[in-house]
Design a protein around this motif. Structure first.
Motif, PDB file in Angstrom:
ATOM      1  N   THR A  40       0.840  -1.207   0.000  1.00 35.71           N
ATOM      2  CA  THR A  40       0.000   0.000   0.000  1.00 35.71           C
ATOM      3  C   THR A  40       0.876   1.259   0.000  1.00 35.71           C
ATOM      4  OG1 THR A  40      -0.062   0.193   2.401  1.00 35.71           O
ATOM      5  CG2 THR A  40      -1.746  -1.210   1.380  1.00 35.71           C
ATOM      6  N   VAL A  41       0.220   2.396  -0.194  1.00 33.32           N
ATOM      7  CA  VAL A  41       0.915   3.681  -0.109  1.00 33.32           C
ATOM      8  C   VAL A  41       1.498   3.846   1.288  1.00 33.32           C
ATOM      9  CG1 VAL A  41       0.614   6.194  -0.227  1.00 33.32           C
ATOM     10  CG2 VAL A  41      -0.572   4.709  -1.870  1.00 33.32           C
ATOM     11  N   SER A  42       0.771   3.388   2.280  1.00 32.95           N
ATOM     12  CA  SER A  42       1.233   3.476   3.660  1.00 32.95           C
ATOM     13  C   SER A  42       2.533   2.670   3.853  1.00 32.95           C
ATOM     14  CB  SER A  42       0.143   2.947   4.593  1.00 32.95           C
ATOM     15  OG  SER A  42       0.335   3.425   5.898  1.00 32.95           O
ATOM     16  N   ASP A  43       2.628   1.501   3.228  1.00 32.83           N
ATOM     17  CA  ASP A  43       3.868   0.714   3.284  1.00 32.83           C
ATOM     18  C   ASP A  43       5.037   1.508   2.699  1.00 32.83           C
ATOM     19  OD1 ASP A  43       2.409  -1.381   4.299  1.00 32.83           O
ATOM     20  OD2 ASP A  43       2.210  -2.413   2.362  1.00 32.83           O
ATOM     21  N   LEU A  44       4.785   2.192   1.593  1.00 36.74           N
ATOM     22  CA  LEU A  44       5.828   3.016   0.971  1.00 36.74           C
ATOM     23  C   LEU A  44       6.287   4.103   1.937  1.00 36.74           C
ATOM     24  CD1 LEU A  44       7.526   4.167  -1.391  1.00 36.74           C
ATOM     25  CD2 LEU A  44       5.450   5.380  -2.150  1.00 36.74           C
ATOM     26  N   ILE A  45       5.326   4.738   2.620  1.00 32.94           N
ATOM     27  CA  ILE A  45       5.678   5.815   3.553  1.00 32.94           C
ATOM     28  C   ILE A  45       6.504   5.248   4.720  1.00 32.94           C
ATOM     29  CG2 ILE A  45       4.729   7.525   5.174  1.00 32.94           C
ATOM     30  CD1 ILE A  45       2.438   7.950   3.141  1.00 32.94           C
ATOM     31  N   ASP A  46       6.109   4.078   5.230  1.00 30.07           N
ATOM     32  CA  ASP A  46       6.903   3.431   6.295  1.00 30.07           C
ATOM     33  C   ASP A  46       8.355   3.223   5.844  1.00 30.07           C
ATOM     34  OD1 ASP A  46       4.716   3.226   7.955  1.00 30.07           O
ATOM     35  OD2 ASP A  46       4.219   1.166   7.351  1.00 30.07           O
ATOM     36  N   TRP A  47       8.498   2.762   4.620  1.00 31.40           N
ATOM     37  CA  TRP A  47       9.834   2.481   4.092  1.00 31.40           C
ATOM     38  C   TRP A  47      10.639   3.768   3.900  1.00 31.40           C
ATOM     39  CZ3 TRP A  47      12.052   3.363  -0.878  1.00 31.40           C
ATOM     40  CH2 TRP A  47      13.269   2.688  -1.099  1.00 31.40           C
ATOM     41  N   LEU A  48       9.956   4.807   3.354  1.00 36.06           N
ATOM     42  CA  LEU A  48      10.641   6.087   3.133  1.00 36.06           C
ATOM     43  C   LEU A  48      11.059   6.732   4.458  1.00 36.06           C
ATOM     44  CD1 LEU A  48       8.352   7.644   0.342  1.00 36.06           C
ATOM     45  CD2 LEU A  48      10.756   6.965   0.058  1.00 36.06           C
ATOM     46  N   ALA A  49      10.246   6.537   5.508  1.00 35.95           N
ATOM     47  CA  ALA A  49      10.498   7.179   6.806  1.00 35.95           C
ATOM     48  C   ALA A  49      11.841   6.755   7.391  1.00 35.95           C
ATOM     49  CB  ALA A  49       9.362   6.859   7.781  1.00 35.95           C
ATOM     50  N   MET A  50      12.355   5.598   6.940  1.00 36.31           N
ATOM     51  CA  MET A  50      13.624   5.104   7.485  1.00 36.31           C
ATOM     52  C   MET A  50      14.851   5.685   6.771  1.00 36.31           C
ATOM     53  SD  MET A  50      12.696   1.085   8.193  1.00 36.31           S
ATOM     54  CE  MET A  50      12.276   0.752   6.497  1.00 36.31           C
ATOM     55  N   ARG A  51      14.629   6.470   5.719  1.00 34.03           N
ATOM     56  CA  ARG A  51      15.755   6.930   4.906  1.00 34.03           C
ATOM     57  C   ARG A  51      16.592   8.022   5.574  1.00 34.03           C
ATOM     58  NH1 ARG A  51      16.566   5.662  -0.109  1.00 34.03           N
ATOM     59  NH2 ARG A  51      17.364   7.716  -0.655  1.00 34.03           N
ATOM     60  N   SER A  52      15.943   8.897   6.395  1.00 35.30           N
ATOM     61  CA  SER A  52      16.687   9.989   7.044  1.00 35.30           C
ATOM     62  C   SER A  52      15.856  10.535   8.192  1.00 35.30           C
ATOM     63  CB  SER A  52      16.988  11.113   6.045  1.00 35.30           C
ATOM     64  OG  SER A  52      15.832  11.920   5.854  1.00 35.30           O
ATOM     65  N   GLU A  53      16.504  11.336   9.039  1.00 31.89           N
ATOM     66  CA  GLU A  53      15.748  11.998  10.110  1.00 31.89           C
ATOM     67  C   GLU A  53      14.674  12.908   9.523  1.00 31.89           C
ATOM     68  OE1 GLU A  53      17.701  14.116  13.224  1.00 31.89           O
ATOM     69  OE2 GLU A  53      19.226  12.533  13.434  1.00 31.89           O
ATOM     70  N   GLY A  54      15.008  13.603   8.433  1.00 30.87           N
ATOM     71  CA  GLY A  54      14.037  14.492   7.773  1.00 30.87           C
ATOM     72  C   GLY A  54      12.827  13.708   7.290  1.00 30.87           C
ATOM     73  N   HIS A  55      13.065  12.574   6.635  1.00 35.41           N
ATOM     74  CA  HIS A  55      11.949  11.721   6.186  1.00 35.41           C
ATOM     75  C   HIS A  55      11.098  11.310   7.387  1.00 35.41           C
ATOM     76  CE1 HIS A  55      14.489  11.250   2.555  1.00 35.41           C
ATOM     77  NE2 HIS A  55      13.417  10.817   1.930  1.00 35.41           N
ATOM     78  N   ALA A  56      11.771  10.881   8.464  1.00 32.56           N
ATOM     79  CA  ALA A  56      11.032  10.414   9.636  1.00 32.56           C
ATOM     80  C   ALA A  56      10.139  11.522  10.192  1.00 32.56           C
ATOM     81  CB  ALA A  56      12.018   9.937  10.706  1.00 32.56           C
ATOM     82  N   ARG A  57      10.713  12.744  10.255  1.00 27.06           N
ATOM     83  CA  ARG A  57       9.961  13.881  10.786  1.00 27.06           C
ATOM     84  C   ARG A  57       8.771  14.204   9.860  1.00 27.06           C
ATOM     85  NH1 ARG A  57      14.317  16.682  11.548  1.00 27.06           N
ATOM     86  NH2 ARG A  57      14.032  18.026   9.736  1.00 27.06           N
ATOM     87  N   ALA A  58       9.034  14.230   8.563  1.00 32.04           N
ATOM     88  CA  ALA A  58       7.976  14.581   7.600  1.00 32.04           C
ATOM     89  C   ALA A  58       6.800  13.609   7.669  1.00 32.04           C
ATOM     90  CB  ALA A  58       8.548  14.591   6.179  1.00 32.04           C
ATOM     91  N   PHE A  59       7.106  12.324   7.935  1.00 35.47           N
ATOM     92  CA  PHE A  59       6.069  11.291   7.846  1.00 35.47           C
ATOM     93  C   PHE A  59       5.559  10.850   9.219  1.00 35.47           C
ATOM     94  CE2 PHE A  59       8.418  10.080   3.720  1.00 35.47           C
ATOM     95  CZ  PHE A  59       7.688  11.015   2.993  1.00 35.47           C
ATOM     96  N   ALA A  60       5.909  11.616  10.279  1.00 36.51           N
ATOM     97  CA  ALA A  60       5.572  11.198  11.650  1.00 36.51           C
ATOM     98  C   ALA A  60       4.068  11.139  11.896  1.00 36.51           C
ATOM     99  CB  ALA A  60       6.242  12.132  12.649  1.00 36.51           C
ATOM    100  N   GLU A  61       3.341  12.140  11.413  1.00 38.99           N
ATOM    101  CA  GLU A  61       1.896  12.172  11.691  1.00 38.99           C
ATOM    102  C   GLU A  61       1.136  11.750  10.440  1.00 38.99           C
ATOM    103  OE1 GLU A  61       0.002  15.422  14.004  1.00 38.99           O
ATOM    104  OE2 GLU A  61       2.010  16.297  13.941  1.00 38.99           O
ATOM    105  N   ARG A  62       0.778  10.488  10.405  1.00 38.27           N
ATOM    106  CA  ARG A  62       0.153   9.933   9.212  1.00 38.27           C
ATOM    107  C   ARG A  62      -1.168  10.620   8.855  1.00 38.27           C
ATOM    108  NH1 ARG A  62       2.774   5.349   7.370  1.00 38.27           N
ATOM    109  NH2 ARG A  62       4.461   6.081   8.677  1.00 38.27           N
ATOM    110  N   ALA A  63      -1.912  11.101   9.889  1.00 40.29           N
ATOM    111  CA  ALA A  63      -3.215  11.735   9.635  1.00 40.29           C
ATOM    112  C   ALA A  63      -3.072  13.055   8.875  1.00 40.29           C
ATOM    113  CB  ALA A  63      -3.947  11.987  10.954  1.00 40.29           C
ATOM    114  N   ARG A  64      -1.852  13.610   8.903  1.00 40.99           N
ATOM    115  CA  ARG A  64      -1.654  14.898   8.218  1.00 40.99           C
ATOM    116  C   ARG A  64      -1.092  14.719   6.813  1.00 40.99           C
ATOM    117  NH1 ARG A  64       1.778  18.891  11.456  1.00 40.99           N
ATOM    118  NH2 ARG A  64       0.670  20.440  10.214  1.00 40.99           N
ATOM    119  N   LEU A  65      -1.069  13.493   6.306  1.00 43.84           N
ATOM    120  CA  LEU A  65      -0.491  13.233   4.979  1.00 43.84           C
ATOM    121  C   LEU A  65      -1.557  12.835   3.965  1.00 43.84           C
ATOM    122  CD1 LEU A  65       2.715  11.219   5.977  1.00 43.84           C
ATOM    123  CD2 LEU A  65       2.534  13.653   5.384  1.00 43.84           C
ATOM    124  N   ARG A  66      -1.329  13.250   2.746  1.00 42.12           N
ATOM    125  CA  ARG A  66      -2.144  12.833   1.614  1.00 42.12           C
ATOM    126  C   ARG A  66      -1.201  12.345   0.516  1.00 42.12           C
ATOM    127  NH1 ARG A  66      -4.828  13.557   5.301  1.00 42.12           N
ATOM    128  NH2 ARG A  66      -6.762  14.736   5.560  1.00 42.12           N
TER     129      ARG A  66
END
Lengths: 147, 85, 147, 85
Positions: D30-56
């Protein structure tokens, strides 16, 4: 800004729009009625009730401003002889929220159609006839009474 | 006091004038009574006012039903349903 | 006429009106979004998704044309740096009947607010912040799904 | 096949770039799986993707829910709720 005008001169939508924009709020809705170019009409004549027309339009605009808290509202209606493609009427409203602007604009044109003393005569070639009022206009105006 | 009668659209055309100023008799209670009385003034008036369902009126510039009380107006307008916009 | 445009240059409402008027039908409805001049904003920046934005807007316009049988429809959205009083968006629809023009215009701006990839950043003096999406916009867009 | 990832608004700012082109692992459903995977790439990615409810997200320019199947896209955009008009 409240602007009610009945005039023989062509309507300038850019000038009307600029006057609404000057109110400084976020949303502007407009409705423009155009003489249809697709049903054989060669000229359109608009008769009105001098004095009575302006009074009726001012009443409608006052009701809309009070009901929707508008920052600005305008009705400019042309009378006299027109041709297909000409603007007959400009209705514009400005409000902080778009729903107020959009609804009040629909309200003004719906109510104008049944409550403002204008009469249209269409000419097609040599034949002229007074336009008949439409039942759908009464229905459209009535829906604003319940809500 | 004399009252200004105003006619528009095909009502004006049938009567042959845009208006007239008349002293009204004292026994007219409703707008409809006024129309009955006006209808007797000429063939044109009678023709203009023949179909009551096709007539609308304004008393002192306020739209009213034909069964509305006439009161003591300055100005009464009689016309077909409006078709602006 | 279908017109979908995302641009940095100021929007010219008169030119947009004229394009809709050329469709020859009787009713034109427009909505214009203006940068508010009344809440301390000094500049507004609009970011968008190049390619994705145009695709989303074309989809919305196509839906409106089909649903209301429009003769013409336009969405022109500005991006980049703007100031209070500037036009952000012009939405316009033209149809034979005014209800179709008015409803489809409200539809397009409601759906644009939730379905087109634009993001606003407001600056007030030295402080900049991304504008938060509003719940009321989702509600407004959702009402078009039932009817 | 490499996929174009696009970031907008404060997602872009948190990650520090407007996009990147990556080969995705085969197990993202799913798209959510992609976001989980991207979140591990850097601290910036992790911060950007921390609140899933605020993402589209949009997959190949079509808005989708985060639980939508990812499929084999050319382009995936991740961003906050939109605020145009």
């Amino acid at each position: 800004m409240i602007r009610v005008l009945v005039r023989h001169e062509p309507i300038d939508p850019a000038a009307e729009f600029a006057a609404l924009q000057a109110s400084g709020v976020g949303g502007i809705a407009t409705f423009l009625g155009v003489v249809r170019a697709d049903d054989g009409v060669t000229t359109l004549e608009l008769e009105h009730y001098p004095g009575g027309t302006e009074a009726a339009l001012r009443r409608l605009v006052g009701e809309a401003v009070a009901r929707w808290g508008l920052a600005a509202a305008a009705i400019v209606h042309r009378v006299g002889l027109m041709r297909p493609g000409d603007l007959v009427v400009f209705v514009g409203t400005a409000a902080a929220h778009r729903a107020a602007a959009l609804e009040s604009c629909a309200y003004l044109i719906d109510r104008l159609k049944t409550d403002a003393p204008f009469w249209k005569r269409e000419t097609r070639g040599a034949e002229a006839r007074w336009v008949e009022a439409r039942e759908t206009d009464s229905t459209a105006a009535a829906r604003w009474q319940d809500s | 006091m004399p009252v200004d009668l105003l006619y528009f659209s095909w009502v004006r055309e049938a009567i042959g004038m845009g208006g007239e100023t008349l002293e009204l008799p004292g026994d007219l209670v409703t707008v409809s009574d006024l129309i009955d009385w006006l209808a007797m003034r000429s063939e044109g008036h009678a023709r203009a006012f023949a179909e009551r369902a096709r007539l609308r009126a304004a008393v002192d510039q306020v739209f009213v039903g034909l069964d509305a009380p006439l009161g003591r107006p300055h100005e009464v307008a009689i016309f077909p349903p409006v078709t602006g916009g």
